[in-house]
Scaffold this active site. Structure first.
Site, PDB file in Angstrom:
ATOM      1  CD1 TRP A   1      -1.733   1.973   2.325  1.00 46.97           C
ATOM      2  CD2 TRP A   1      -2.896   1.602   0.697  1.00 46.97           C
ATOM      3  NE1 TRP A   1      -2.582   2.937   2.360  1.00 46.97           N
ATOM      4  CE2 TRP A   1      -3.455   2.770   1.316  1.00 46.97           C
ATOM      5  CE3 TRP A   1      -3.542   1.251  -0.729  1.00 46.97           C
ATOM      6  CZ2 TRP A   1      -4.531   3.619   0.909  1.00 46.97           C
ATOM      7  CZ3 TRP A   1      -4.541   1.796  -1.095  1.00 46.97           C
ATOM      8  CH2 TRP A   1      -5.119   3.108  -0.404  1.00 46.97           C
TER       9      TRP A   1
ATOM     10  CG  PHE B   1      -9.394  -3.629  -7.586  1.00 43.74           C
ATOM     11  CD1 PHE B   1     -10.011  -4.567  -8.558  1.00 43.74           C
ATOM     12  CD2 PHE B   1      -9.106  -2.235  -8.060  1.00 43.74           C
ATOM     13  CE1 PHE B   1     -10.305  -4.266  -9.489  1.00 43.74           C
ATOM     14  CE2 PHE B   1      -9.587  -2.050  -9.324  1.00 43.74           C
ATOM     15  CZ  PHE B   1     -10.224  -2.880 -10.065  1.00 43.74           C
ATOM     16  CG  ASP B   2      -6.524  -0.074  -3.330  1.00 36.19           C
ATOM     17  OD1 ASP B   2      -6.566  -1.181  -3.096  1.00 36.19           O
ATOM     18  OD2 ASP B   2      -7.167   0.941  -2.662  1.00 36.19           O
ATOM     19  CB  CYS B   3      -2.247  -3.323  -3.296  1.00 35.69           C
ATOM     20  SG  CYS B   3      -2.810  -2.578  -1.332  1.00 35.69           S
TER      21      CYS B   3
ATOM     22  CD  GLU C   1      -1.540   3.210  -6.989  1.00 32.87           C
ATOM     23  OE1 GLU C   1      -0.681   3.797  -7.405  1.00 32.87           O
ATOM     24  OE2 GLU C   1      -2.942   3.872  -7.231  1.00 32.87           O
TER      25      GLU C   1
END
Length: 622
Positions: free
Chosen positions: A330, A396-398, A401
């Site tokens: 993260w 999902f967002d990790c 990124e």
């Protein structure tokens, strides 16, 4: 900027990540202390000096009237005050406490609020386990619900409660109660306004303090009525056979989750419950012992004492290897992009290379073991987790990124930043992003969710994450430039639909509500970044001018921005009191404005405020 970049580079760990605190909620640590007390491992895990640091943490964040808030900066909460009080008493603190009468002040506060019978639902569960509350006073958590067909929308495996309510329902169905020690008997006298044996537990089941609580979404009469009608049936043959089958299925799920997460589990709340369930099943078993071994990874020590992280993390007090876990992925995704934005590759090349290697090594290489679909798990190959690949649970967002970082580094000289990631692994990441778009990962449809723990955390729906969508747009737009023919139609359709979703979900006054991982509307304004990546500008997208107007109107006289965490639960923009501002919100606002043509800044589930320490260094650099 150069000084800031070199300073941040100096904080990098030897394996390439940036260790940092991710805590802030006062409910995390007390259940761990209670669990270790029940299992008789408190002295081994938390020796004397550790206990002093735990007490110091509780002292530091106790409010003047004696209570604690759910996050450390928030108002009074029965949900945090009662467990914190129990925690202090377990750690050999006297009945009245030895610093500013901490225990007596806390006891007066929660007794003034009606006593511990008015604690919210999750708060009733742990006292029931500890022997301070009767299971009759908790909302039913029928284990048999796990036997429902998985295609039903009420199946708890389709939402967050798989990880929390599976062990809770296991302990509830066994009516497990820890040893009744002299301390437990003393606490029974201290927590309630009347004698413990005289309390009508069924009547207090739906009692909630007016301070710091949210009532369940389902009417209490419906929950109680269902429990009354079904319990006599389920306790008779042949239906009572379902209970044993459900118990076996529950532990099968828990062991599967344990193995696939290397006993890290999803996070701190789940970790303690899964560990206790393993101990109840077999106090001397290997499953429980493996859980014990991972406890130190969750502990963080700072100037305000010892605390438990949201996710596990490295900390220097305990002699741990440098590859311990935390919010690594993260954080590092944002950190590396911020450092690259400084355009100082020649000066910080070794830092970038170590970070790049960490990201590559942290990608999940395989899907969960066994028949993971029957365990309500999705594919994970090609994803990134909140921590690293041992964590095993895709985020999902990790993932988006992590993919962005690898794509950025693939365009740079390998002698400076290291070898680029193999195309197949990039394709695996794209595959899991596209596959997750088709899922509703969180559903507000479960009976357990509707009548239990969300009364403590948040209100409203939880179905779509704007931030996840924005991260995926940026990652796939960049991927499309480098690999234009790979799944071209699917990616084009996703980007178009995602942009439309972000535009449609914008509020009339130009705000995007994003009280899930950042505080809050200013953080949402940086979504202009993702719209710009998809070719939207101030002149061809109506959403962007409205956001610009909001940012300009909310700017302080000193030219900066600052937003209160109160925006998250209130769902209304609330500036920091006293016309204050901070660097993180200022950075987020500027990102939003640029791509349109130190208070607490993190949050979980809109109501549980978190402290992400790297935010203050990352986003101002970006």
């Amino acid at each position: 900027m150069r000084r800031a970049a070199h300073f941040f580079a100096a904080l990098q760990a030897s394996n390439g990540h940036w260790p940092a605190e991710s805590a802030g909620a006062l409910y995390f640590l007390p259940p761990l202390v209670m669990c270790l007390y029940i299992t008789d491992h408190l002295d081994g895990v938390f020796p004397g000096e550790f206990r002093k640091e735990i007490l110091h943490y509780l002292y530091c964040h106790q409010n003047e009237d004696g209570e604690w808030g759910l996050p450390i900066e928030r108002h009074s909460s029965m949900f945090s005050t009662t467990p914190s009080y129990i925690c202090m008493r377990i750690i050999r603190e006297g009945r009245d406490g030895d610093r500013d009468n901490a225990c007596s002040r806390a006891r007066k506060w929660f007794r003034d609020q009606g006593g511990a019978t008015s604690i919210p639902s999750w708060g009733k569960t742990w006292p029931s386990i500890f022997g301070l509350y009767d299971w009759l006073g908790t909302n039913p958590m029928p284990l048999e619900i796990w036997l429902f067909p998985s295609f039903l929308s009420v199946h708890p495996g389709l939402c967050y409660c798989q990880s929390v309510y599976m062990p809770m329902s296991y302990l509830y169905s066994k009516r497990f109660v820890g040893p009744i020690t002299p301390l437990v008997l003393e606490l029974r006298e201290e927590l309630f306004l009347q004698s413990y044996n005289e309390i009508n537990w069924k009547e207090v089941r739906h009692l909630y303090a007016k301070v710091g609580s949210r009532k369940p979404l389902l009417p209490s009469s419906l929950v109680t009525g269902s429990d009354v009608r079904t319990k006599p049936i389920l306790n008779r043959w042949p239906f009572n056979k379902l209970r044993q089958k459900a118990l076996e299925l529950t532990m099968k799920h828990i062991h599967c989750e344990d193995e696939n997460s290397q006993y890290i589990t999803i996070g701190c709340v789940e970790k303690i419950l899964w560990m206790l369930a393993c101990w109840v099943e077999d106090p001397n078993g290997d499953y429980f012992k493996k859980h014990l071994a991972r406890i130190p990874d969750y502990i963080w020590v700072a100037e305000d004492g010892m605390k438990m992280q949201v996710k596990i993390q490295v900390q220097s007090l305990i002699n741990l290897p440098s590859n311990c876990f935390g919010s690594h992925e993260w954080d590092i995704g944002f950190v590396l992009q911020a450092l690259l934005a400084c355009n100082m590759t020649d000066e910080i090349g070794p830092t970038l290379k170590k970070g790049h290697e960490f990201v590559k090594e942290s990608q999940v290489k395989d899907n969960p073991s066994g028949d993971f679909k029957s365990m309500n798990r999705h594919i994970s190959k090609g994803s990134w987790t909140f921590s690293d690949q041992d964590h095993g649970l895709q985020v999902f967002d990790c993932t988006a990124e992590g993919l962005k970082c690898c794509l950025l580094f693939s365009t740079m000289p390998p002698d400076i930043v290291g070898a680029k990631m193999e195309p197949k692994r990039l394709f695996d990441s794209v595959n899991i992003i596209l596959s997750l778009v088709k899922l509703v990962v969180y559903q507000l449809g479960s009976l357990l969710d509707s009548q239990n723990g969300w009364s403590c955390y948040f209100q409203g729906d939880l179905t779509n994450y704007v931030g996840c969508t924005a991260s995926a747009i940026q990652a796939l737009v960049f991927f499309k430039k480098l690999c234009p023919e790979h799944r071209k139609n699917e990616i084009d359709n996703f980007i178009a639909n995602a942009v439309r979703f972000i535009e449609d979900i914008q509020m009339p006054d130009g705000l995007w509500y994003y009280g899930n991982w950042g505080v809050c509307f200013i953080n949402g304004s940086s979504l202009c970044f993702s719209l710009a990546a998809a070719g939207k500008t101030y002149h061809n997208c109506l959403a962007i001018p409205k956001t610009v107007e909001f940012l300009l109107n909310s700017q302080s006289d000193d030219g900066r921005w600052g937003e209160s965490y109160i925006s998250c639960p209130a769902k209304k923009y609330t500036p920091l009191g006293g016309y204050r501002s901070n660097s993180v919100h200022t950075a987020w606002a500027l990102i939003g404005l640029l791509y349109s043509g130190q208070e607490i800044n993190g949050v979980f589930l809109r109501n549980c405020m978190l402290h992400y320490a790297t935010f203050r260094n990352t986003f101002p650099l970006t």
